[in-house]
Design a protein around this motif. Structure first.
Motif, PDB file in Angstrom:
ATOM      1  N   SER A  30       1.475   4.237  -3.192  1.00  0.00           N
ATOM      2  CA  SER A  30       1.335   5.681  -3.077  1.00  0.00           C
ATOM      3  C   SER A  30       2.591   6.413  -3.525  1.00  0.00           C
ATOM      4  O   SER A  30       2.556   7.614  -3.771  1.00  0.00           O
ATOM      5  CB  SER A  30       0.989   6.074  -1.636  1.00  0.00           C
ATOM      6  OG  SER A  30       2.063   5.752  -0.767  1.00  0.00           O
ATOM      7  N   HIS A  84      -9.900  -3.319  -3.520  1.00  0.00           N
ATOM      8  CA  HIS A  84      -9.305  -2.083  -3.005  1.00  0.00           C
ATOM      9  C   HIS A  84      -8.811  -1.291  -4.215  1.00  0.00           C
ATOM     10  O   HIS A  84      -8.015  -1.792  -5.014  1.00  0.00           O
ATOM     11  CB  HIS A  84      -8.137  -2.381  -2.069  1.00  0.00           C
ATOM     12  CG  HIS A  84      -8.550  -2.655  -0.661  1.00  0.00           C
ATOM     13  ND1 HIS A  84      -8.533  -1.707   0.327  1.00  0.00           N
ATOM     14  CD2 HIS A  84      -9.034  -3.783  -0.082  1.00  0.00           C
ATOM     15  CE1 HIS A  84      -8.973  -2.228   1.459  1.00  0.00           C
ATOM     16  NE2 HIS A  84      -9.282  -3.503   1.233  1.00  0.00           N
ATOM     17  N   ARG A  88       0.841  -1.210   0.000  1.00  0.00           N
ATOM     18  CA  ARG A  88       0.000   0.000   0.000  1.00  0.00           C
ATOM     19  C   ARG A  88       0.872   1.253   0.000  1.00  0.00           C
ATOM     20  O   ARG A  88       0.603   2.212  -0.724  1.00  0.00           O
ATOM     21  CB  ARG A  88      -0.907  -0.026   1.230  1.00  0.00           C
ATOM     22  CG  ARG A  88      -1.762   1.214   1.395  1.00  0.00           C
ATOM     23  CD  ARG A  88      -2.625   1.117   2.643  1.00  0.00           C
ATOM     24  NE  ARG A  88      -3.362   2.342   2.870  1.00  0.00           N
ATOM     25  CZ  ARG A  88      -4.163   2.531   3.912  1.00  0.00           C
ATOM     26  NH1 ARG A  88      -4.332   1.573   4.796  1.00  0.00           N
ATOM     27  NH2 ARG A  88      -4.795   3.680   4.066  1.00  0.00           N
ATOM     28  N   THR A 108      -2.184  -7.969  -5.885  1.00  0.00           N
ATOM     29  CA  THR A 108      -2.631  -7.094  -6.967  1.00  0.00           C
ATOM     30  C   THR A 108      -3.367  -7.941  -7.991  1.00  0.00           C
ATOM     31  O   THR A 108      -2.854  -8.973  -8.446  1.00  0.00           O
ATOM     32  CB  THR A 108      -1.427  -6.392  -7.627  1.00  0.00           C
ATOM     33  OG1 THR A 108      -0.739  -5.642  -6.628  1.00  0.00           O
ATOM     34  CG2 THR A 108      -1.873  -5.470  -8.746  1.00  0.00           C
ATOM     35  N   ARG A 153      -6.521  -4.124  -5.951  1.00  0.00           N
ATOM     36  CA  ARG A 153      -6.049  -5.257  -5.165  1.00  0.00           C
ATOM     37  C   ARG A 153      -7.262  -5.980  -4.588  1.00  0.00           C
ATOM     38  O   ARG A 153      -8.371  -5.441  -4.584  1.00  0.00           O
ATOM     39  CB  ARG A 153      -5.098  -4.808  -4.052  1.00  0.00           C
ATOM     40  CG  ARG A 153      -3.942  -3.966  -4.568  1.00  0.00           C
ATOM     41  CD  ARG A 153      -2.790  -3.895  -3.584  1.00  0.00           C
ATOM     42  NE  ARG A 153      -1.925  -5.059  -3.701  1.00  0.00           N
ATOM     43  CZ  ARG A 153      -1.343  -5.681  -2.682  1.00  0.00           C
ATOM     44  NH1 ARG A 153      -1.566  -5.283  -1.451  1.00  0.00           N
ATOM     45  NH2 ARG A 153      -0.554  -6.717  -2.892  1.00  0.00           N
ATOM     46  N   SER A 159      -6.525  -7.084   0.455  1.00  0.00           N
ATOM     47  CA  SER A 159      -5.363  -6.258   0.096  1.00  0.00           C
ATOM     48  C   SER A 159      -4.051  -7.029   0.230  1.00  0.00           C
ATOM     49  O   SER A 159      -3.031  -6.496   0.656  1.00  0.00           O
ATOM     50  CB  SER A 159      -5.325  -4.998   0.971  1.00  0.00           C
ATOM     51  OG  SER A 159      -4.619  -3.965   0.323  1.00  0.00           O
ATOM     52  N   HIS A 175      -6.585   1.668  -5.643  1.00  0.00           N
ATOM     53  CA  HIS A 175      -5.451   2.547  -5.373  1.00  0.00           C
ATOM     54  C   HIS A 175      -5.376   3.546  -6.524  1.00  0.00           C
ATOM     55  O   HIS A 175      -5.123   3.172  -7.676  1.00  0.00           O
ATOM     56  CB  HIS A 175      -4.154   1.755  -5.269  1.00  0.00           C
ATOM     57  CG  HIS A 175      -4.093   0.871  -4.061  1.00  0.00           C
ATOM     58  ND1 HIS A 175      -3.508   1.254  -2.878  1.00  0.00           N
ATOM     59  CD2 HIS A 175      -4.579  -0.385  -3.856  1.00  0.00           C
ATOM     60  CE1 HIS A 175      -3.624   0.276  -1.988  1.00  0.00           C
ATOM     61  NE2 HIS A 175      -4.261  -0.739  -2.554  1.00  0.00           N
ATOM     62  N   ASP A 192      -6.256   4.712  -0.939  1.00  0.00           N
ATOM     63  CA  ASP A 192      -6.655   3.301  -0.902  1.00  0.00           C
ATOM     64  C   ASP A 192      -8.112   3.283  -0.462  1.00  0.00           C
ATOM     65  O   ASP A 192      -8.431   3.611   0.692  1.00  0.00           O
ATOM     66  CB  ASP A 192      -5.766   2.540   0.080  1.00  0.00           C
ATOM     67  CG  ASP A 192      -6.201   1.087   0.281  1.00  0.00           C
ATOM     68  OD1 ASP A 192      -7.137   0.644  -0.411  1.00  0.00           O
ATOM     69  OD2 ASP A 192      -5.607   0.412   1.142  1.00  0.00           O
TER      70      ASP A 192
END
Length: 625
Positions: free
Chosen positions: A70, A291, A66, A345, A338, A342, A293, A298
């Motif tokens: 970012s 999830h 995660r 991927t 994801r 999580s 991103h 997230d």
């Protein structure tokens, strides 16, 4: 240029950063104690020929994907780090898949720890990486072998980075309204709230007022730093730190955006083009929990597919994401999905439409127009597809454009009705449809002066708001062979009085009006003189006025157009006789030789026609157009 690292844990990413820049990117005490990167680290390097490269060092452990996501968002180049002794490992493959899904155009495989492997092992790792790159569609990545301990190969890596940075400077940054993705928030002693991140689009300078999105909180840029140095501007493709004035640090967090106020348009539904990784065990079905991103955010979401559809491993297709909370997004933004827990991927792709219509048919039409097309081509397709036209505010927000830049993409023959645009072909189609319906109306009710505009709208153009339809008719009616009078639309050559009864009555009324001059009779006086029922006289006079055969003074008094022309000449004569050209109603009454009531009615009609201008108790002639 911004360069991110990627790769498996303990393959030497942080050591490589220290060798390149002299900066230790493991800043957290826990990172130093455990000897692993947990969160994003930042460094920079001055290039020999000028310019600066900013680095984002990402954690390699699978538990910190995660944080890694970012950091690699919207970077210009990736250093995929692989240790020569370990070779390809799980996060090597996953990080490379993420890089490919994010659309990072360029990268360099850096085989580190060359001092720990013999030439045969290094050649084996190079071959493994070439195969992995080919499978991921990243065959254009370069490859350099280095040792951060001995310095071997570091000069070649520096030279490659300098070449890549020079090419990016020549290409220039992206345009659009300012958008800044926040990946770190902290409080600086004596300064207050500071956010770090990347400028994705546009430019930011001290004094700018931005919006914290999706919360919608206004924020002013107090100061700006790039690579630890004060700066007066940061533009797309650059990392910076922004000191925000008057903002509590709790009001902004990683995953938020700072955007130009016009770009703030949060959304909780996003239409996307999604590619499922071939490594997935099964197909993604409708309502799969995921999830999302995007940027540094997230967000839990659900994958919405058409009923009965699924996306198999390795397959690509259109889908919609229903988000648990709003997000800032624009067309073209890259994203990663994801699984619900999580832990892996599962796919990624790009935003096609961040503001999808609720109606299924319209949504499908918009997706068909936008998917796979550039901005200008997509706008042209939308113009020719959407019966309600294209809202240019929506289109500008879709592509993060200022209003004038969005308008500049319109085809030269496009038709603008305030904030809505139409293709010339669409306006022509609507005109043919309206003209055909008005023609049928005349055939059904030949004595009616025209078709009510609201009725025509309901029967021919329900997809348009009535106000937009009304403005479009006003602008285009003549080109359609139609005339708009008040709220009624008629064929330009239609005369609702062309029937035997009206023609008989007109033959009696017309001579009276013609010979009366300025002593214009009322409808009641005409009815008494001709013995035609008063209601019939009034109806005929109003319909004749709609065709232009009569000029309406009041609801009860009408005259012929040549009488009003003569009245305008008399008013001009009165103005010439009075110093300053301002005459009273009494002066005009004396000029035409009538009573005061009719004189005032004629003057008020001349005012409405724009022939005279009233100022208090006097009038003057209006300027020539």
């Amino acid at each position: 240029m911004i360069v991110a690292t990627a790769g498996h844990i303990d393959h030497g990413k942080t050591t490589l950063m220290r060798a390149l820049t002299g900066i230790d990117t493991d800043a957290l005490p826990e990172e130093k104690a455990r000897g692993i990167s947990i969160d994003l680290g930042f460094a920079h390097m001055d290039l020999p020929g000028g310019g600066i490269i900013g680095f984002v060092d990402v954690p390699g452990h699978e538990r910190f994907i995660r944080n890694m996501l970012s950091g690699v968002y919207a970077v210009g180049h990736v250093l995929l780090v692989v240790a020569a002794d370990d070779g390809v490992m799980p996060q090597t493959a996953e990080h490379l898949a993420i890089v490919g899904l994010l659309g990072v155009a360029g990268g360099t495989v850096v085989i580190t720890k060359a001092d720990r492997a013999d030439p045969a092992r290094i050649a084996q790792v190079q071959a493994e990486m070439r195969a992995l790159l080919a499978d991921a569609g990243c065959g254009g990545f370069g490859m350099v072998t280095v040792s951060a301990v001995t310095g071997a190969g570091m000069d070649r890596l520096t030279a490659r980075l300098a070449e890549v940075a020079a090419a990016e400077r020549r290409a220039g940054g992206a345009g659009g309204l300012a958008r800044f993705v926040v990946d770190r928030v902290f409080v600086a002693q004596g300064s207050g709230t500071v956010v770090r991140g990347t400028v994705i689009a546009g430019a930011i300078a001290p004094g700018d007022t931005l919006t914290i999105s999706p919360a919608g909180i206004p924020a002013r840029v107090r100061r700006l730093q790039r690579h630890g140095r004060a700066a007066d501007r940061a533009q797309a493709g650059e990392r910076c730190a922004i000191n925000l004035a008057g903002i509590d640090h709790a009001a902004v967090a990683r995953g938020d955006w700072l955007v130009a106020p016009a770009a703030h348009r949060p959304t909780d539904r996003i239409d996307i083009r999604l590619r499922v990784l071939p490594s997935e065990a099964g197909a993604l079905k409708h309502w799969t929990p995921v999830h999302l991103h995007i940027g540094a955010a997230d967000i839990p979401a659900r994958l919405a597919l058409r009923r009965g559809e699924a996306l198999a491993p390795g397959q690509e297709g259109l889908a919609q994401l229903r988000l648990s909370r709003p997000v800032q997004a624009a067309a073209g933004d890259r994203l990663i999905l994801r699984d619900q827990s999580s832990t892996r991927t599962i796919g990624g792709g790009a935003v096609v439409n961040p503001f999808p219509p609720r109606r299924r048919a319209e949504r499908a039409a918009v997706l068909a127009a936008l998917d796979g097309r550039g901005m200008a081509e997509g706008l042209a397709a939308l113009l020719d597809t959407l019966p309600g036209g294209v809202g240019m505010g929506w289109f500008a927000a879709l592509h993060n454009l200022a209003a004038d830049r969005a308008a500049a993409l319109l085809p030269p023959d496009a038709v603008r009705i305030k904030a809505t645009a139409f293709s010339a072909q669409q306006v022509e189609r609507l005109g043919r449809k309206a003209a055909a319906r008005v023609e049928r109306f005349h055939a059904e009710t030949p004595a009616a002066p025209g078709m009510d505009l609201r009725r025509l709208h309901a029967e021919t153009a329900r997809a348009l708001p009535f106000e937009t339809f009304q403005d479009l008719v006003r602008q285009s009616a003549r080109g359609w062979g139609l005339d708009l009078s008040g709220s009624q639309l008629r064929r330009a050559d239609h005369d609702p009085t062309q029937n035997p009864q009206d023609e008989r009555n007109w033959r009696l009324i017309h001579p009276i009006l013609d010979h009366s001059g300025f002593h214009i009779p009322s409808a009641r006086e005409l009815a008494e003189e001709t013995r035609i029922p008063l209601a019939m006289v009034r109806d005929l006079m109003h319909r004749k006025a709609a065709t232009g055969a009569l000029v309406r003074l009041t609801a009860e008094r009408f005259t012929l157009p040549h009488v009003m022309e003569a009245a305008a000449e008399k008013a001009a004569a009165a103005a010439r006789r009075i110093p300053g050209g301002q005459f009273k109603a009494a002066d005009f009454r004396d000029e035409i030789g009538t009573g005061r009531t009719i004189a005032i009615e004629i003057l008020e009609c001349l005012d409405r026609l724009g022939r005279t201008v009233r100022q208090g108790d006097r009038r003057g002639m209006a300027p020539e157009p």
